[in-house]
Design a protein around this motif. Structure first.
Motif, PDB file in Angstrom:
ATOM      1  N   LEU A 132      81.393 -28.658  64.781  1.00 29.26           N
ATOM      2  CA  LEU A 132      81.982 -27.206  65.262  1.00 29.26           C
ATOM      3  C   LEU A 132      80.567 -26.527  65.318  1.00 29.26           C
ATOM      4  N   CYS A 163      78.837 -27.807  68.568  1.00 29.35           N
ATOM      5  CA  CYS A 163      80.004 -27.967  69.719  1.00 29.35           C
ATOM      6  C   CYS A 163      79.665 -26.882  70.062  1.00 29.35           C
ATOM      7  N   PHE A 164      79.906 -26.395  71.615  1.00 32.38           N
ATOM      8  CA  PHE A 164      79.655 -25.423  72.582  1.00 32.38           C
ATOM      9  C   PHE A 164      80.743 -25.531  73.212  1.00 32.38           C
ATOM     10  N   ALA A 165      81.929 -26.203  73.094  1.00 34.22           N
ATOM     11  CA  ALA A 165      83.085 -26.277  74.020  1.00 34.22           C
ATOM     12  C   ALA A 165      82.617 -26.774  75.960  1.00 34.22           C
ATOM     13  N   CYS A 166      81.870 -27.630  76.658  1.00 31.24           N
ATOM     14  CA  CYS A 166      81.531 -27.564  77.344  1.00 31.24           C
ATOM     15  C   CYS A 166      82.476 -28.246  78.375  1.00 31.24           C
ATOM     16  N   GLN A 167      82.980 -28.951  76.971  1.00 31.25           N
ATOM     17  CA  GLN A 167      84.607 -30.082  77.572  1.00 31.25           C
ATOM     18  C   GLN A 167      84.213 -31.271  78.414  1.00 31.25           C
ATOM     19  N   GLU A 175      91.340 -33.361  74.807  1.00 35.74           N
ATOM     20  CA  GLU A 175      91.036 -31.652  75.060  1.00 35.74           C
ATOM     21  C   GLU A 175      90.715 -31.061  74.402  1.00 35.74           C
ATOM     22  N   VAL A 176      90.395 -29.599  74.443  1.00 38.40           N
ATOM     23  CA  VAL A 176      89.180 -28.796  73.337  1.00 38.40           C
ATOM     24  C   VAL A 176      89.876 -27.662  73.452  1.00 38.40           C
ATOM     25  N   PRO A 221      91.559 -23.726  72.543  1.00 42.96           N
ATOM     26  CA  PRO A 221      91.854 -23.091  72.543  1.00 42.96           C
ATOM     27  C   PRO A 221      92.226 -21.610  71.300  1.00 42.96           C
ATOM     28  N   VAL A 258      92.202 -17.767  70.156  1.00 39.67           N
ATOM     29  CA  VAL A 258      91.873 -16.803  70.031  1.00 39.67           C
ATOM     30  C   VAL A 258      92.749 -15.825  69.155  1.00 39.67           C
ATOM     31  N   VAL A 317      87.465 -10.040  68.325  1.00 36.27           N
ATOM     32  CA  VAL A 317      88.150 -11.122  68.165  1.00 36.27           C
ATOM     33  C   VAL A 317      87.338 -12.055  68.151  1.00 36.27           C
ATOM     34  N   ALA A 331      87.736 -16.133  68.200  1.00 40.89           N
ATOM     35  CA  ALA A 331      88.200 -17.445  69.290  1.00 40.89           C
ATOM     36  C   ALA A 331      87.314 -18.564  68.745  1.00 40.89           C
ATOM     37  N   LEU A 387      87.674 -22.944  69.373  1.00 43.54           N
ATOM     38  CA  LEU A 387      87.213 -23.942  70.296  1.00 43.54           C
ATOM     39  C   LEU A 387      87.327 -25.037  69.664  1.00 43.54           C
TER      40      LEU A 387
END
Lengths: 796, 228
Positions: B10, B13-17, B47-48, B50, B52, B59, B61, B63
């Protein structure tokens, strides 16, 4: 020119044959693999059942190498090309879904002519020969009438040789009007490099070797020009090397970059420039800057006297006097201790780099150029110009010579005409002013436009300006669009010449964003799915129909021949086998080594006069005319220094502030395909990650604001600006500057296809946030000004 | 026999999907369209998610990319009344679409919510069918069955065939699922968890490693590495 086998790269071997042949091949020690091209096919297959073809993506400016698996003539899967230096075998979601683009039911299948009124939708399909005959006739008769300059071409992203092809075409034809979309986004970064370093290029950031990255804007890890390179580099910065680097994201919204960064610094929209200068104040004040670099390689740090004996303020005294921490904190909304801490970290964790955003809307607050200069000046303060872990300049390989051509009398006269967009005249520093075109067309300035060509451009969507762009389009007697789908502008065109997708055409890409010189080859993966053509081929065809001097400038009969000719300086077999060619010498050279010196030395010579980095821009100083952006913060000479002008919409005295209390921020998403009309189904189903929104637009709003307005998650609301209103779904989101709202860009396109069960046959998917923003131009630079727009939100 | 497992870092991982999209293109999951997506019926095996938390400006968050965990002790298998879902000898949890009766017990039992029910026969606009992956394992599933991530079991078969065709022994490194191959930040690792020298088994023993809902005793074979 090298002779080319039409399909040398496909390994002409089906899997079934492969199994049969396996034993033989192994015995021969061939050691081949399906993924490797072979020039000696083992089995003569007239129709290969399965092949892997290397090509280059064109869905974003990065241009990654791809390997496409083709079964029975159908492309079925896309992977990254492991031999490509940029993406090294990986592939982003846009590349993955490029097959949904290739086989999209939205694509136009034939050239079409709008027979009824413009926008009426009465289309007649016609053959390419007829369509090109129409265009060529128009072009020839305009040229014969001595009005070639009244033809303009607006273009978005152009890949590799296409830039030169378009420029040569228009120049030889006799029009100065090649108008690039640059001014909406990356123009600011490009201009900042021109005014400070004397190089007309986009900066390249060597994140792999950086210890501290300050990302201004939300797009570094989401939609930057070199996205895949930066994603890989950010991962390497964290886990691939002994010392972990730090990434700080500065943006009003908690974007993916902010979430994944080590720190998110929320900031008032439109005030990046003030923050950068405030940080410069801290760095200079505490003497944390790189004194050697600043002394030896920069200009205008200290106050100085010019040749005429006039004293000019230098960068040092400007930031010390004007950009004190308290003032900057008041403007940006970032606390003084945070500014001081981040500035200190930035200056002491070298190599450090401050990254400029290049996407539309990020800097467009009316102060784009000076904001870009201010951010870029941070790099000079810490000695990160042309340095490992800092800012590099993009190199380009030397390709075969372009053929010489002579301009005739008509073309020469056309060349001297004023540009339609006012670049160079109305906007002395601009190379293009895309958003200014509709206004000039409506005003009939500087001359009535007779024909407009749209290439990867959709102005009616990008800057509707309350319908004025549509008015402008309808005022032009003949509009031709190369759109692949019936986008908002193509719907208003007379003639649409549907472009093939990048998977069906020949082409190339420079390895931009990597720093080093290189090219990547694009080749057809499958036969054209529809009766479409490569815009490059269309221009070459038109050149032949028009005749000299256009034909002389573009003598090739096909774009494939143009590409093979231009790239003939490389070993073609290797280029085909690897899909690309690159020169990594400079990138990998140790500072001080001969390879490094050769290139860095050359850069310095390119910079104005003595090769120093200009804090005080001598390019700007040399421009005739004095300061055209007056501000209370300015002294006379400071138009040449980075400075901060507060955007008009942020001054709370403006009458709009009460009626329209929110500032609209928008920032391109990774799931947005800017070149393609928004309807790529898988991208739609990943669209809004943080709020889990699919097939729709949403408006993000802070919790306090939502409570005050009585809005709930999922509720439908209007978002209204003085220019218009759009509907969206509420998403209460904690990661947002308190009086800002966010609308995702890239939505609001029409679809004519039923996507999935019970979905409507024809519908609008989401809403276009551009419809809320008045897009105007900065006076000096011609860069777009688009807000932040003021909006209000109320329930439907 | 290898015991296939995955590690997702993680921190990288940059949550680019990209994994989400690669999975769809490899495994032929259909576009849901606006209507069905609005009802939460989108089928994306990978799926990624979210999360938050907190209030501005503090905040946090997260992903989280979430494939099937291919548990060693899967809850889905225990509840399946017809033994349509099973774990094979290599540890892959798979569904026999011919046996599945669509009772959806497994979709409820799975604590990771990675099992997707086909509420209707999959639909593509006609033109789009051209790009469907022709491998037999991923032919579009019929109405009324449950489907899920298979660690791209068709790629395992293909890798074995290629190795055989090339006359060499199949190695664990010959095979990776589509999401691992495409991961833009090289944040995903895949391999044999039983091989102590494999990269995945080393990373699975990293002090940063954790598994989702470990306390449930499902023994997932997908490991995450903590951020930071």
């Amino acid at each position: 020119m090298t002779a080319i086998d039409p399909n040398p790269q496909k390994s002409k071997l089906s899997r079934r044959d492969f199994l049969k042949l396996g034993a033989t091949a192994a015995a021969a020690g061939a050691g081949l693999s399906l993924l490797r091209p072979t020039h000696k096919p083992l089995a003569a297959q007239p129709d290969p059942e399965e092949a892997t073809v290397k090509t280059t993506c064109a869905l974003c400016p990065s241009g990654c190498g791809l390997e496409v698996r083709v079964v029975d003539g159908k492309a079925v899967k896309v992977e990254g090309n492991p031999l490509h230096p940029l993406n090294q075998g990986v592939c982003c979601l846009k590349g993955q879904t490029s097959l949904e683009v290739l086989y999209s039911p939205e694509r136009l299948e034939h050239p079409r002519l709008q027979t009824g009124k413009r926008g009426s939708g009465d289309w007649k399909e016609l053959s390419w020969d007829e369509a090109l005959g129409l265009v060529a006739n128009r072009l020839v008769s305009l040229r014969e009438a001595g009005k070639p300059h009244s033809v303009a071409l607006m273009h978005g992203d152009l890949r590799g040789q296409m830039r030169q092809v378009v420029n040569r075409f228009m120049r030889a034809y006799g029009s100065p009007n090649v108008i690039s979309r640059d001014s909406l986004g990356e123009g600011a970064a490009r201009l900042a490099l021109w005014l400070s370093q004397g190089v007309n290029a986009l900066p390249v950031y060597d994140l792999n070797n950086s210890n501290y990255v300050l990302a201004f804007g939300g797009n570094l890890l989401e939609s930057s020009r070199n996205l895949i390179g930066y994603l890989g580099a950010a991962a390497f910065m964290r886990r691939g090397r002994p010392q972990r680097g730090k990434l700080v994201a500065i943006h009003p919204r908690l974007s993916l970059t902010g979430i994944k960064a080590d720190e998110w610094l929320p900031i008032r929209p439109g005030t990046y420039g003030a923050l950068a200068l405030g940080m410069a104040n801290v760095i200079v004040n505490s003497k944390l800057y790189d004194e050697d670099f600043v002394r030896d390689f920069t200009f205008g740090f200290e106050d100085f006297e010019d040749a005429a004996g006039v004293t000019h303020q230098g960068f040092k005294s400007l930031v010390l006097e004007t950009y004190t921490l308290e003032r900057v904190a008041a403007v940006t909304g970032v606390s003084t201790d945070k500014i001081a801490r981040i500035a200190g970290e930035f200056a002491t964790n070298r190599p450090a780099v401050a990254v400029l955003p290049t996407e539309p809307g990020e800097l467009s607050s009316g102060n784009a150029l000076y904001t870009a200069l201010a951010v870029h000046a941070l790099n000079a303060l810490v000695g990160s110009i042309d340095a490992k872990g800092g800012v590099l300049l993009q190199r380009f390989p030397k390709l075969a010579e372009w053929p010489a051509y002579a301009l005739d009398e008509t073309a020469r006269r056309g060349e001297t005409k004023e540009r339609l967009d006012g670049a160079g005249t109305q906007f002395p520093l601009a190379l293009s002013a895309y958003q200014n075109v509709p206004e000039r067309i409506l005003a009939g300035q500087p001359y009535p436009l007779e024909m407009l060509i749209l290439l990867n451009a959709n102005p009616a969507y990008e800057m509707p300006n309350g319908g004025r762009t549509l008015d402008a389009l309808s005022k032009v007697p003949f509009v031709v669009s190369f759109a692949s789908t019936l986008d908002e502008s193509a719907a208003q065109a007379d003639l649409v010449l549907p472009a093939s997708t990048f998977l069906e055409i020949w082409g190339d890409d420079y390895l931009e964003g990597t720093g080093y010189a290189g090219v990547s080859l694009r080749r057809p993966v499958v036969e054209a799915v529809h009766d479409t053509r490569n815009p490059g081929d269309v221009l070459l065809d038109l050149a032949h129909r028009i005749g000299d001097p256009v034909k002389q400038a573009l003598p090739w009969p096909t774009y494939q021949e143009l590409i093979t000719n231009r790239l003939s300086v490389f070993d073609w077999e290797k280029l085909e086998a690897n899909g690309n060619w690159s020169e990594l010498v400079y990138f990998n050279a140790a500072p001080g080594s001969p390879a490094w010196q050769e290139v860095v030395g050359r850069d310095r010579l390119n910079a104005p006069k003595d090769g120093r980095f200009d804090f005080f821009s001598r390019e700007r100083f040399a421009l005739p005319g004095s300061d055209s952006a007056p501000s209370a913060m300015l002294r006379a000479s400071s138009a040449c220094l980075p400075h901060f002008d507060i955007p008009a919409t942020l001054t709370d005295s403006s009458a709009d502030a009460l009626d329209y209390p929110f500032l609209l921020v928008t920032q391109p998403l990774i799931t947005q395909s800017s070149q393609w009309q928004g309807i790529v189904p898988t991208l739609q189903e990943c669209y809004g990650l943080q709020g889990n929104v699919k097939w729709d637009s949403w408006v993000e709003i802070g919790r306090k604001a939502a409570e005050a307005l009585g809005l709930e998650n999922g509720q439908r609301v209007w978002v209204e600006s003085p220019l218009g209103r759009v509907q969206a779904m509420v998403r209460v989101y904690a990661g947002l500057w308190p009086n800002a709202v966010f609308l995702p860009p890239g939505q609001g396109h029409h679809t004519f296809v039923r996507w999935g069960r019970k979905s409507a046959e024809a519908m609008l998917v989401g809403a276009n946030p551009n419809a809320l923003t008045e897009i105007t131009s900065e006076p000096l630079t011609g860069l777009a000004v688009s807000g932040p727009a003021r909006v209000r939100v109320y329930p439907v | 026999m290898p015991r296939w497992g995955m590690v997702i870092d993680l921190d990288k991982c940059f949550a680019c999907q990209s994994c989400t999209a690669a999975c769809r293109m490899e495994n032929n999951t259909p576009p849901a369209g606006k209507d069905q997506a609005g009802m939460g019926r989108t089928i994306l095996w990978n799926e990624v998610l979210p999360f938050v938390e907190g209030e501005y400006p503090n905040v946090k968050a997260t992903l989280l990319p979430r494939p099937c965990m291919h548990c060693d002790n899967p809850a889905c298998i225990k509840v399946c009344p017809v033994q349509a879902t099973y774990k094979n000898e290599e540890g892959l949890v798979l569904v026999d679409y011919n046996r599945c009766i669509g009772c959806r017990m497994c979709t409820v039992a799975c604590p990771y919510a990675v099992r997707y029910f086909n509420w209707y026969a999959p639909e593509w606009p006609e033109d789009l069918k051209a790009h469907l992956n022709p491998e037999p394992e991923v032919q579009p599933r019929p109405k009324g069955v449950v489907e899920k991530c298979t660690f791209c079991v068709q790629r395992l078969r293909q890798a074995r065939e290629t190795a055989e065709a090339e006359g060499r022994t199949f190695q664990a490194t010959d095979y990776v699922p589509a999401c691992v191959q495409t991961c833009t930040a090289h944040a995903r690792y895949f391999g044999d968890l039983d091989d102590p020298d494999s990269l995945v088994s080393k990373l699975a023993h990293s002090p940063r490693a954790f598994r989702m809902f470990e306390e449930l005793g499902t023994q997932p074979k997908v490991f995450y590495l903590k951020q930071g």
